[in-house]
Write a protein that holds these residues in place. Structure first.
Motif, short mmCIF file in Angstrom:
data_model
loop_
_atom_site.label_atom_id
_atom_site.label_comp_id
_atom_site.label_asym_id
_atom_site.label_seq_id
_atom_site.Cartn_x
_atom_site.Cartn_y
_atom_site.Cartn_z
N UNK A 1 1.29 15.90 10.70
CA UNK A 1 2.35 16.35 9.82
C UNK A 1 2.18 15.60 8.50
N UNK A 2 2.87 16.06 7.46
CA UNK A 2 2.75 15.41 6.17
C UNK A 2 3.19 13.95 6.24
N UNK A 3 4.29 13.67 6.95
CA UNK A 3 4.80 12.30 7.07
C UNK A 3 3.82 11.42 7.83
N UNK A 4 3.27 11.95 8.90
CA UNK A 4 2.31 11.18 9.69
C UNK A 4 1.04 10.93 8.88
N UNK A 5 0.60 11.94 8.13
CA UNK A 5 -0.62 11.77 7.34
C UNK A 5 -0.45 10.70 6.27
N UNK A 6 0.72 10.63 5.64
CA UNK A 6 0.96 9.60 4.63
C UNK A 6 0.82 8.21 5.24
N UNK B 1 10.31 -0.85 -4.90
CA UNK B 1 9.61 -1.60 -3.86
C UNK B 1 9.13 -2.95 -4.37
N UNK B 2 8.69 -2.99 -5.62
CA UNK B 2 8.28 -4.27 -6.21
C UNK B 2 9.47 -5.23 -6.27
N UNK B 3 10.63 -4.70 -6.68
CA UNK B 3 11.82 -5.55 -6.76
C UNK B 3 12.25 -6.00 -5.37
N UNK B 4 12.19 -5.10 -4.40
CA UNK B 4 12.63 -5.43 -3.04
C UNK B 4 11.75 -6.51 -2.42
N UNK B 5 10.46 -6.49 -2.76
CA UNK B 5 9.54 -7.49 -2.21
C UNK B 5 9.34 -8.67 -3.16
N UNK B 6 10.15 -8.70 -4.23
CA UNK B 6 10.09 -9.80 -5.20
C UNK B 6 8.67 -9.98 -5.75
N UNK C 1 0.86 -1.18 0.00
CA UNK C 1 0.00 0.00 0.00
C UNK C 1 0.89 1.23 0.00
N UNK C 2 0.62 2.14 -0.92
CA UNK C 2 1.35 3.41 -0.99
C UNK C 2 0.40 4.53 -0.56
N UNK C 3 0.65 5.11 0.60
CA UNK C 3 -0.12 6.27 1.05
C UNK C 3 0.64 7.53 0.70
N UNK C 4 0.00 8.46 0.00
CA UNK C 4 0.66 9.69 -0.44
C UNK C 4 -0.02 10.89 0.20
N UNK C 5 0.78 11.75 0.83
CA UNK C 5 0.30 13.06 1.25
C UNK C 5 0.84 14.06 0.22
N UNK C 6 -0.07 14.61 -0.59
CA UNK C 6 0.32 15.45 -1.72
C UNK C 6 0.64 16.86 -1.28
N UNK D 1 4.28 6.83 2.24
CA UNK D 1 4.46 5.71 3.16
C UNK D 1 4.17 4.42 2.41
N UNK D 2 5.13 3.51 2.40
CA UNK D 2 4.95 2.20 1.78
C UNK D 2 4.72 1.18 2.88
N UNK D 3 3.58 0.53 2.86
CA UNK D 3 3.22 -0.40 3.93
C UNK D 3 3.00 -1.79 3.37
N UNK D 4 3.67 -2.76 3.98
CA UNK D 4 3.47 -4.17 3.64
C UNK D 4 2.93 -4.88 4.87
N UNK D 5 2.77 -6.18 4.78
CA UNK D 5 2.25 -6.93 5.92
C UNK D 5 3.25 -6.98 7.06
N UNK D 6 4.54 -6.72 6.76
CA UNK D 6 5.58 -6.83 7.79
C UNK D 6 5.97 -5.49 8.39
N UNK D 7 6.12 -4.46 7.55
CA UNK D 7 6.60 -3.18 8.08
C UNK D 7 6.23 -2.07 7.11
N UNK D 8 6.57 -0.84 7.48
CA UNK D 8 6.34 0.31 6.61
C UNK D 8 7.62 1.12 6.49
N UNK D 9 7.72 1.86 5.40
CA UNK D 9 8.86 2.73 5.19
C UNK D 9 8.38 4.07 4.64
N UNK D 10 9.18 5.10 4.85
CA UNK D 10 8.79 6.44 4.44
C UNK D 10 9.75 6.98 3.39
#
Length: 260
Positions: free
Chosen positions: A134-139, A81-86, A40-45, A53-62
């Protein structure tokens, strides 16, 4: 906003899948059957940058996307992200953002490029006024809201359903007309205020039609040259916006006739 689907109890997995299909059919173009996304890619424009914010079943990254080519950078982020998660398909991802000034053009562009996208209503992040914002939190919160939606824990009325394109175009014209009316009114008020400094303003004065050279002061004398020049400037502004208003009225009339 009336919910697309109303349920009194938490739906079963099968019912929830059916409800999602009904909702997404109203958001065309959109896949009819959409499983829980792997990413899931959450975007704060923002105008200068996008907080992602990129969220998978295991963790999220910003991540931050900025500059003139934000869309290109975002697609590069998706590929990484697709390559990293194969993962091989963009269809395993879903993007979400909150409706705002940008409207739904980004959703349309993402879908055209093979990325499903959900647009949330502007109140999806409302949380009683005490949440850190904040923008990061909202994403991150947007990504979490989408995960909740797929699990059946978010109301359907938080999904933004765009009106028909014809309605959107008409609304843009209407907004422009309102702005032009305000500008025309302001020019007319300035015209009358200038004239009021030199004498009584006639009650039947028509700013767009009155010959400035015919106006006189309280003693019946012609107005000073600089005053007449200022009045002509305001009159030209009034006439310019009045012409635009008439042009928009013609377009709206044509669109209304076509719809009927």
């Amino acid at each position: 906003m009336t919910p697309a689907i109303q349920t009194s109890t938490m739906p079963s997995a099968e019912e929830h899948s059916l409800n999602l299909t009904r909702v997404f059919k109203k958001m065309l173009p959109f896949p009819e059957n959409l499983p829980m996304p792997a990413l899931i890619f959450g975007i704060d424009l923002g105008s200068r940058s996008w907080q992602v914010c990129v969220q998978s079943s295991r963790k999220s990254s910003r991540h931050v996307v900025r500059g003139e080519n934000k869309r290109g950078q975002f697609m590069e982020l998706v590929a990484r992200e697709l390559a990293r998660h194969q993962m091989a398909s963009r269809g395993d991802c879903v993007v979400c953002y909150e409706i705002g000034r940008d409207g739904v053009w980004l959703r349309d562009w993402l879908v055209m490029n093979g990325l499903p996208c959900v647009v949330f209503t502007a109140d999806v992040l409302c949380g009683g006024g005490r949440d850190v914002k904040t923008d990061r939190v909202d994403a991150k919160r947007l990504a979490e809201r989408l995960a909740h939606f797929f699990r059946g824990e978010l109301e359907y009325d938080h999904i933004y359903m765009p009106p028909p394109r014809e309605f959107m175009e008409g609304r843009e014209l209407t907004r422009s007309r309102e702005e032009y009316v305000a500008q025309r009114t302001a020019a007319g008020n300035r015209f009358k205020s200038i004239l009021a400094l030199h004498g009584e303003v006639p009650g039947n004065l028509h700013v767009g039609r009155v010959p400035v050279e015919s106006l006189v002061d309280a003693q019946g004398r012609p107005l000073p040259t600089h005053v007449a020049s200022h009045l002509r400037i305001e009159q030209e502004i009034w006439q310019k916006y009045n012409a635009e208003i008439k042009r928009i009225d013609g377009l709206l009339k044509s669109e209304y006739a076509a719809i009927r």
